[in-house]
Design a protein around this motif. Structure first.
Motif, PDB file in Angstrom:
ATOM      1  N   LEU A 388      -7.686  53.204  40.942  1.00  0.00           N
ATOM      2  CA  LEU A 388      -7.515  54.538  40.360  1.00  0.00           C
ATOM      3  C   LEU A 388      -6.198  55.175  40.796  1.00  0.00           C
ATOM      4  CD1 LEU A 388     -11.169  55.878  40.764  1.00  0.00           C
ATOM      5  CD2 LEU A 388     -10.054  55.157  38.651  1.00  0.00           C
ATOM      6  N   GLN A 389      -5.800  54.938  42.042  1.00  0.00           N
ATOM      7  CA  GLN A 389      -4.533  55.482  42.524  1.00  0.00           C
ATOM      8  C   GLN A 389      -3.360  54.818  41.796  1.00  0.00           C
ATOM      9  OE1 GLN A 389      -4.110  58.062  44.818  1.00  0.00           O
ATOM     10  NE2 GLN A 389      -2.014  57.929  44.023  1.00  0.00           N
ATOM     11  N   GLU A 390      -3.461  53.508  41.551  1.00  0.00           N
ATOM     12  CA  GLU A 390      -2.385  52.809  40.844  1.00  0.00           C
ATOM     13  C   GLU A 390      -2.273  53.290  39.402  1.00  0.00           C
ATOM     14  OE1 GLU A 390      -3.120  48.658  41.243  1.00  0.00           O
ATOM     15  OE2 GLU A 390      -2.362  48.550  43.300  1.00  0.00           O
ATOM     16  N   ASP A 398      -1.612  63.889  37.094  1.00  0.00           N
ATOM     17  CA  ASP A 398      -1.689  64.894  38.152  1.00  0.00           C
ATOM     18  C   ASP A 398      -2.707  64.513  39.212  1.00  0.00           C
ATOM     19  OD1 ASP A 398       0.230  66.385  36.844  1.00  0.00           O
ATOM     20  OD2 ASP A 398      -1.244  67.575  35.728  1.00  0.00           O
ATOM     21  N   GLU A 399      -3.752  63.826  38.804  1.00  0.00           N
ATOM     22  CA  GLU A 399      -4.782  63.399  39.750  1.00  0.00           C
ATOM     23  C   GLU A 399      -5.374  62.081  39.279  1.00  0.00           C
ATOM     24  OE1 GLU A 399      -8.361  66.096  37.791  1.00  0.00           O
ATOM     25  OE2 GLU A 399      -7.475  66.678  39.716  1.00  0.00           O
ATOM     26  N   ALA A 400      -6.079  61.400  40.168  1.00  0.00           N
ATOM     27  CA  ALA A 400      -6.694  60.118  39.821  1.00  0.00           C
ATOM     28  C   ALA A 400      -7.756  60.333  38.741  1.00  0.00           C
ATOM     29  CB  ALA A 400      -7.322  59.481  41.058  1.00  0.00           C
ATOM     30  N   PRO A 401      -7.806  59.484  37.702  1.00  0.00           N
ATOM     31  CA  PRO A 401      -8.776  59.656  36.613  1.00  0.00           C
ATOM     32  C   PRO A 401     -10.162  59.168  37.032  1.00  0.00           C
ATOM     33  CG  PRO A 401      -7.435  57.715  36.212  1.00  0.00           C
ATOM     34  CD  PRO A 401      -6.891  58.354  37.464  1.00  0.00           C
ATOM     35  N   LEU A 402     -10.940  60.070  37.608  1.00  0.00           N
ATOM     36  CA  LEU A 402     -12.266  59.677  38.086  1.00  0.00           C
ATOM     37  C   LEU A 402     -13.209  59.343  36.936  1.00  0.00           C
ATOM     38  CD1 LEU A 402     -12.757  62.218  41.003  1.00  0.00           C
ATOM     39  CD2 LEU A 402     -11.799  59.909  41.047  1.00  0.00           C
ATOM     40  N   ARG A 403     -12.978  59.934  35.756  1.00  0.00           N
ATOM     41  CA  ARG A 403     -13.775  59.599  34.565  1.00  0.00           C
ATOM     42  C   ARG A 403     -12.806  59.097  33.488  1.00  0.00           C
ATOM     43  NH1 ARG A 403     -18.756  61.224  31.773  1.00  0.00           N
ATOM     44  NH2 ARG A 403     -18.427  61.210  29.530  1.00  0.00           N
ATOM     45  N   ILE A 404     -13.022  57.871  33.054  1.00  0.00           N
ATOM     46  CA  ILE A 404     -12.182  57.253  32.025  1.00  0.00           C
ATOM     47  C   ILE A 404     -13.069  56.897  30.838  1.00  0.00           C
ATOM     48  CG2 ILE A 404     -10.627  55.349  31.461  1.00  0.00           C
ATOM     49  CD1 ILE A 404      -9.984  55.087  34.416  1.00  0.00           C
ATOM     50  N   GLU A 405     -12.642  57.326  29.650  1.00  0.00           N
ATOM     51  CA  GLU A 405     -13.335  56.961  28.413  1.00  0.00           C
ATOM     52  C   GLU A 405     -12.451  55.995  27.629  1.00  0.00           C
ATOM     53  OE1 GLU A 405     -14.421  60.396  26.185  1.00  0.00           O
ATOM     54  OE2 GLU A 405     -15.695  61.231  27.767  1.00  0.00           O
ATOM     55  N   CYS A 406     -13.062  54.935  27.117  1.00  0.00           N
ATOM     56  CA  CYS A 406     -12.304  53.938  26.349  1.00  0.00           C
ATOM     57  C   CYS A 406     -12.962  53.766  24.980  1.00  0.00           C
ATOM     58  CB  CYS A 406     -12.263  52.602  27.081  1.00  0.00           C
ATOM     59  SG  CYS A 406     -11.247  51.346  26.257  1.00  0.00           S
ATOM     60  N   TYR A 407     -12.136  53.643  23.946  1.00  0.00           N
ATOM     61  CA  TYR A 407     -12.614  53.557  22.563  1.00  0.00           C
ATOM     62  C   TYR A 407     -12.109  52.263  21.928  1.00  0.00           C
ATOM     63  CZ  TYR A 407     -13.633  58.512  23.192  1.00  0.00           C
ATOM     64  OH  TYR A 407     -14.125  59.704  23.654  1.00  0.00           O
ATOM     65  N   ASP A 408     -12.986  51.622  21.164  1.00  0.00           N
ATOM     66  CA  ASP A 408     -12.609  50.410  20.439  1.00  0.00           C
ATOM     67  C   ASP A 408     -13.268  50.445  19.071  1.00  0.00           C
ATOM     68  OD1 ASP A 408     -11.459  47.952  19.902  1.00  0.00           O
ATOM     69  OD2 ASP A 408     -13.123  46.819  20.762  1.00  0.00           O
ATOM     70  N   VAL A 409     -12.640  49.797  18.100  1.00  0.00           N
ATOM     71  CA  VAL A 409     -13.118  49.785  16.711  1.00  0.00           C
ATOM     72  C   VAL A 409     -13.445  48.352  16.324  1.00  0.00           C
ATOM     73  CG1 VAL A 409     -12.508  50.249  14.304  1.00  0.00           C
ATOM     74  CG2 VAL A 409     -11.763  51.811  16.113  1.00  0.00           C
ATOM     75  N   SER A 410     -14.537  48.172  15.609  1.00  0.00           N
ATOM     76  CA  SER A 410     -14.903  46.854  15.085  1.00  0.00           C
ATOM     77  C   SER A 410     -15.236  47.005  13.615  1.00  0.00           C
ATOM     78  CB  SER A 410     -16.102  46.280  15.849  1.00  0.00           C
ATOM     79  OG  SER A 410     -16.457  45.012  15.343  1.00  0.00           O
ATOM     80  N   ASN A 411     -14.673  46.112  12.790  1.00  0.00           N
ATOM     81  CA  ASN A 411     -14.967  46.174  11.358  1.00  0.00           C
ATOM     82  C   ASN A 411     -14.881  44.788  10.761  1.00  0.00           C
ATOM     83  OD1 ASN A 411     -12.238  45.811   9.681  1.00  0.00           O
ATOM     84  ND2 ASN A 411     -11.778  46.910  11.587  1.00  0.00           N
ATOM     85  N   LEU A 412     -15.437  44.644   9.585  1.00  0.00           N
ATOM     86  CA  LEU A 412     -15.426  43.370   8.866  1.00  0.00           C
ATOM     87  C   LEU A 412     -14.690  43.577   7.550  1.00  0.00           C
ATOM     88  CD1 LEU A 412     -16.396  40.434   8.778  1.00  0.00           C
ATOM     89  CD2 LEU A 412     -18.452  41.223   7.631  1.00  0.00           C
ATOM     90  N   GLN A 413     -13.375  43.234   7.560  1.00  0.00           N
ATOM     91  CA  GLN A 413     -12.552  43.360   6.368  1.00  0.00           C
ATOM     92  C   GLN A 413     -12.645  44.762   5.756  1.00  0.00           C
ATOM     93  OE1 GLN A 413     -13.973  40.109   3.991  1.00  0.00           O
ATOM     94  NE2 GLN A 413     -12.826  38.597   5.169  1.00  0.00           N
ATOM     95  N   GLY A 414     -12.599  45.765   6.619  1.00  0.00           N
ATOM     96  CA  GLY A 414     -12.611  47.145   6.165  1.00  0.00           C
ATOM     97  C   GLY A 414     -13.977  47.707   5.859  1.00  0.00           C
TER      98      GLY A 414
END
Length: 691
Positions: A388-390, A398-414
């Motif tokens: 987290l420090q790295e 400004d501060e270490a990200p103690l809560r991280i949200e990650c988003y990903d998309v999955s689709n089949l040919q649109g």
């Protein structure tokens, strides 16, 4: 970064011969070593347009300032010279298989006047014959204790051996019959050598012939009324059988083979090697190595084989080496192994039968080893704090990200576009906060779908976030100091549980590069949110992109922060793919069975729960379908007829990932995949503002 054109060899100066080449940096340090059938062709490939090179190859040629080469006569010589240079120069762009564990071996000091049986670790020595490696030293000692009854060879140190000879009295093992006591002359040097040779033959897998000989001697002794000798031979036979029971028979034809498998991701590769002798697993070893270049699986296998057998004697090279993928220069590698062994060695990929089953078992071990390695690395509190420090330092937060949200998309040919949101708090997954989104975005190309979906999902998620904070009064001009994100205002007063979207993350991560990051930032800007940083993690080179920056942030490959970001990204990808498969399997079943009379939503769900996937439902018989509660014989016949009429002709492919999404995509029952409650699935169009 250097321009490769500044040190490119002059046209015609590179010979069209096999050889080994090395790239050096401005300080003269070797940074990469490779081999080629044609040096001219291979080196020419490095000096093409940089955009055509793989990312790690780009980094290598830009870090170099010079290239040198040495021609050889044969490909076998190039194999040997390449490995010699890698050991000598330790280039940072070559994959290094460094075993993280000193495995114990059962060693026999053949070169000694009175050979000794003992446990050894570390580098192999000349004049010593090795059996193993074993996972634990106690396993060697346990096996050795059993076999010393049959093969009473010396196990004591040189000091104990000399002292016993001086006093004329053997040690305890000599008195209880587990040592032939050559120290006091009970057996001659030649007789002791014969005992050791028999032991080595037994450990090398030649067990059947030796046991038949013991059994024959036992019967002869019995027929000659030598009952004490017959009883001793009987006990020896049972001791050998007990020793063999500890080692499973995996190949019934008595094969001598080493079975190699790998499990890899973008940054690391887990290796597992099973040593099979006489059809039994005699040893096993495994480790995890960092991947530092763009080597494919075949190249990884080639480097591993060279490192495994470079220091081996002829006894250490088996008749067969089974691998998951053949290297490009498999013929030269096979010739090299044959030269090391002194007889033919087969290097191949098993396709069927027991050997195929065994390599699949080794592959599962490699996969589990990689997963365990990642779990141990992620579970360490100090390591998570460093990660987290790295991340804070690299992204200038400004501060270490103690809560991280990650988003990903999955689709089949649109179509069937879905997205996932995973949450990590203090470097660990918080699965109760995972969310899944059904997206109604449509586009003409894959990139537009991903970018548009990211924008929609972030807009919906943070519109909900603003709504829930507005309900608590946190968006007023004078907010309550106690009403901080994650504080009392994030708790639903009716249920006493945390509100779904009331927490503000310290960092948003999207799976992708600049287009996806820009889409996420645009969604936040449109909502007036300017205090949540956004970053993207692009595959291939694992570059970290910040919103509004032209150049990526390159985190060191050994960085715990990069490892954490990659783990979060992979978890978001897994969660999105799982939901996509569930949705697709359900929608396909519903569409095919929609016209079956008497089959409503409840019965369709019952079928989905019972069979799990469309492929399994198609393969079911009428009787098996009729066993589902609420479905009779006539309805089952109609279901089977509808499934046969709606069978597809070709599998579908996820254009975003390249994965084949066949009809065997099961509805997961993994708690990690079902952690988000159904009300957390946000459907497009359910709110006027896009929520």
């Amino acid at each position: 970064m250097a321009d490769p054109a500044t040190y490119r060899p002059a046209p015609g100066s590179v010979p069209d011969q096999p050889g080994v080449y090395r790239f050096l940096d401005a300080k003269g340090r070797v940074i990469y070593v490779g081999k080629a059938k044609s040096l001219r062709s291979r080196l020419g490939s490095y000096f093409q347009d940089l955009s055509a090179l793989l990312p790690r190859t780009q980094a290598m040629v830009q870090s170099a300032a010079k290239v040198e080469w040495t021609t050889v006569k044969t490909e076998v010589e190039s194999l040997q010279l390449e490995y010699t240079w890698i050991k000598e120069f330790d280039p940072r762009f070559n994959v290094k298989y460094r075993d993280d564990k000193s495995y114990p071996w059962l060693a026999v000091t053949i070169s000694d006047d009175y050979p000794r049986l003992q446990v050894m670790r570390g580098a192999k020595k000349k004049g010593v014959r090795y059996f193993g490696p074993y996972s634990h030293a106690w396993a060697i000692r346990e096996t050795l204790d059993i076999l010393l009854r049959v093969f009473p060879a010396r196990t004591c140190s040189s000091g104990v051996f000399k002292r016993a000879g001086q006093v004329g009295r053997p040690c305890l093992l000599g008195y209880i019959g587990k040592c032939s006591a050559p120290c006091v002359g009970r057996v001659t040097q030649e007789e002791h050598h014969d005992i050791v040779e028999d032991f080595c033959d037994f450990m090398a897998g030649h067990t059947a012939a030796y046991m038949k000989r013991i059994e024959r001697e036992m019967r002869e002794a019995s027929s000659q009324l030598e009952f004490e000798r017959a009883a001793r031979l009987r006990d020896d036979l049972k001791a050998m059988e007990r020793a063999l029971e500890k080692v499973a028979v995996v190949l019934p034809d008595g094969t001598d083979a080493d079975v190699i498998a790998l499990a890899e991701d973008q940054l690391e590769a887990a290796v597992q090697v099973f040593h099979v002798r006489g059809g039994r697993i005699r040893g096993q070893r495994g480790w995890v190595a960092d991947k530092t270049d763009d080597a494919d699986t075949g190249e990884l296998v080639e480097r591993l084989i060279i490192q495994l057998y470079d220091s081996e004697t002829s006894d250490g090279v088996p008749r067969e080496v089974l691998v998951p993928v053949l290297p490009q220069d498999s013929d030269a590698l096979q010739d090299w192994l044959t030269e090391k062994r002194g007889s033919n060695v087969s290097l191949r990929v098993p396709q069927r039968g027991d050997k195929r089953s065994l390599i699949e078992t080794v592959e599962r071990n490699a996969t589990q080893s990689l997963a365990l390695h990642k779990t141990k690395r992620a579970s360490d509190l100090t390591t998570r704090s460093v990660a987290l420090q790295e991340i804070q330092d690299a992204l200038e937060l400004d501060e270490a990200p103690l809560r991280i949200e990650c988003y990903d998309v999955s689709n089949l040919q649109g179509t069937d576009v879905v997205a996932s949101m995973v949450v990590f708090e203090d470097g660990l997954p918080r699965k109760s906060d995972y969310r899944r989104f059904i997206v109604k975005i449509r586009g003409t190309n894959e990139s537009a779908n991903d970018v548009g979906a990211i924008h929609e999902v972030l807009s919906r998620r943070f519109a909900r976030f603003l709504d829930e904070r507005a309900e608590t009064g946190e968006l007023d001009n004078e907010p309550d100091e106690s009403a901080t994100p994650g504080g009392p205002s994030a708790i639903d007063p009716d249920t006493g549980r945390p509100k779904k979207f009331a927490y503000a993350p310290g960092l948003i991560v999207v799976d992708g590069g600049p287009p996806q990051v820009a889409a996420a930032q645009r969604a936040l800007d449109e909502l007036g949110i300017d205090d949540i940083p956004v970053a993207g993690l692009a595959k291939r080179l694992e570059e970290v992109w910040k919103a509004g920056e032209e150049d990526p942030v390159i985190m060191p490959r050994t960085s715990e922060g990069l490892y954490l970001l990659q783990r979060i990204r992979d978890e978001a990808h897994r969660f999105a793919i799982t939901f996509h498969r569930q949705k697709r399997s359900k929608s396909m079943i519903e569409s095919i069975l929609d016209g079956v009379a008497g089959l409503g939503e409840t019965r369709r769900k019952a079928l989905l729960r019972r069979f799990g996937s469309l492929k399994r439902l198609r393969s079911a018989t009428i009787e098996e379908v009729a066993e589902v509660p609420g479905i009779g014989r006539r309805t089952a016949e109609a279901v089977v007829a509808a499934l046969l009429a709606g069978a597809p002709s070709a599998p579908a492919i996820n254009t975003a990932t390249g994965e084949i999404l066949d009809d065997d995509s099961e509805v997961s029952t993994d708690p990690a995949d079902l952690s988000a409650p159904s009300e957390g699935i946000m459907r497009a169009g359910s709110r006027s503002n896009g929520e």
